[in-house]
Design a protein around this motif. Sequence first.
Motif, mmCIF file in Angstrom:
data_model
loop_
_atom_site.group_PDB
_atom_site.id
_atom_site.type_symbol
_atom_site.label_atom_id
_atom_site.label_comp_id
_atom_site.label_asym_id
_atom_site.label_seq_id
_atom_site.Cartn_x
_atom_site.Cartn_y
_atom_site.Cartn_z
ATOM 1 N N ARG A 90 41.154 33.574 36.947
ATOM 2 C CA ARG A 90 41.919 33.587 38.209
ATOM 3 C C ARG A 90 42.864 34.773 38.262
ATOM 4 O O ARG A 90 43.006 35.417 39.295
ATOM 5 N N GLN A 91 43.505 35.074 37.134
ATOM 6 C CA GLN A 91 44.435 36.208 37.082
ATOM 7 C C GLN A 91 43.682 37.515 37.335
ATOM 8 O O GLN A 91 44.181 38.394 38.041
ATOM 9 N N GLU A 92 42.493 37.646 36.748
ATOM 10 C CA GLU A 92 41.695 38.860 36.943
ATOM 11 C C GLU A 92 41.240 38.990 38.390
ATOM 12 O O GLU A 92 41.221 40.091 38.937
ATOM 13 N N GLN A 93 40.893 37.857 39.014
ATOM 14 C CA GLN A 93 40.488 37.881 40.420
ATOM 15 C C GLN A 93 41.645 38.318 41.298
ATOM 16 O O GLN A 93 41.476 39.111 42.224
ATOM 17 N N LYS A 94 42.831 37.788 41.014
ATOM 18 C CA LYS A 94 44.011 38.176 41.780
ATOM 19 C C LYS A 94 44.290 39.655 41.623
ATOM 20 O O LYS A 94 44.593 40.345 42.584
ATOM 21 N N SER A 95 44.176 40.122 40.403
ATOM 22 C CA SER A 95 44.423 41.539 40.124
ATOM 23 C C SER A 95 43.390 42.415 40.814
ATOM 24 O O SER A 95 43.731 43.450 41.408
ATOM 25 N N ALA A 96 42.121 42.007 40.788
ATOM 26 C CA ALA A 96 41.043 42.782 41.415
ATOM 27 C C ALA A 96 41.205 42.784 42.927
ATOM 28 O O ALA A 96 40.978 43.802 43.579
ATOM 29 N N SER A 97 41.602 41.669 43.513
ATOM 30 C CA SER A 97 41.734 41.585 44.962
ATOM 31 C C SER A 97 42.960 42.351 45.453
ATOM 32 O O SER A 97 42.980 42.864 46.558
ATOM 33 N N SER A 98 43.976 42.460 44.634
ATOM 34 C CA SER A 98 45.162 43.239 45.030
ATOM 35 C C SER A 98 44.946 44.732 44.847
ATOM 36 O O SER A 98 45.661 45.534 45.430
ATOM 37 N N ASP A 99 43.931 45.104 44.059
ATOM 38 C CA ASP A 99 43.610 46.532 43.852
ATOM 39 C C ASP A 99 42.847 47.101 45.041
ATOM 40 O O ASP A 99 42.801 48.311 45.228
ATOM 41 N N THR A 100 42.237 46.224 45.832
ATOM 42 C CA THR A 100 41.415 46.735 46.950
ATOM 43 C C THR A 100 42.178 46.825 48.232
ATOM 44 O O THR A 100 43.229 46.490 48.460
#
Length: 83
Positions: free
Chosen positions: A73-83
């Motif tokens: 979940r943390q990685e998904q949040k990080s990936a979605s905030s990078d875009t």
Amino acid sequence: MGVTEDMADELATHTIKYIEASGDEEIIAELVKVLGSTSQTAEEAFLTSIRVRRANQKAKALLVERVKAFKARQEQKSASSDT
């Protein structure tokens, strides 16, 4: 722990390793029969150790699953905030 608990815990550790390798769950009943015929105290200590160790294994597995899910979940949040 006392001598009885130490010996029972050592036997439980070896038994669990054997079961994990062989799948032979019947060994517990056979060992309980042997222990119970000579020492009810040893039998009870062995069964307690088996239950505690197995419960601990299940709890650790659950914790590992939760940690993995949290990290995902943390990685998904990080990936979605990078875009």
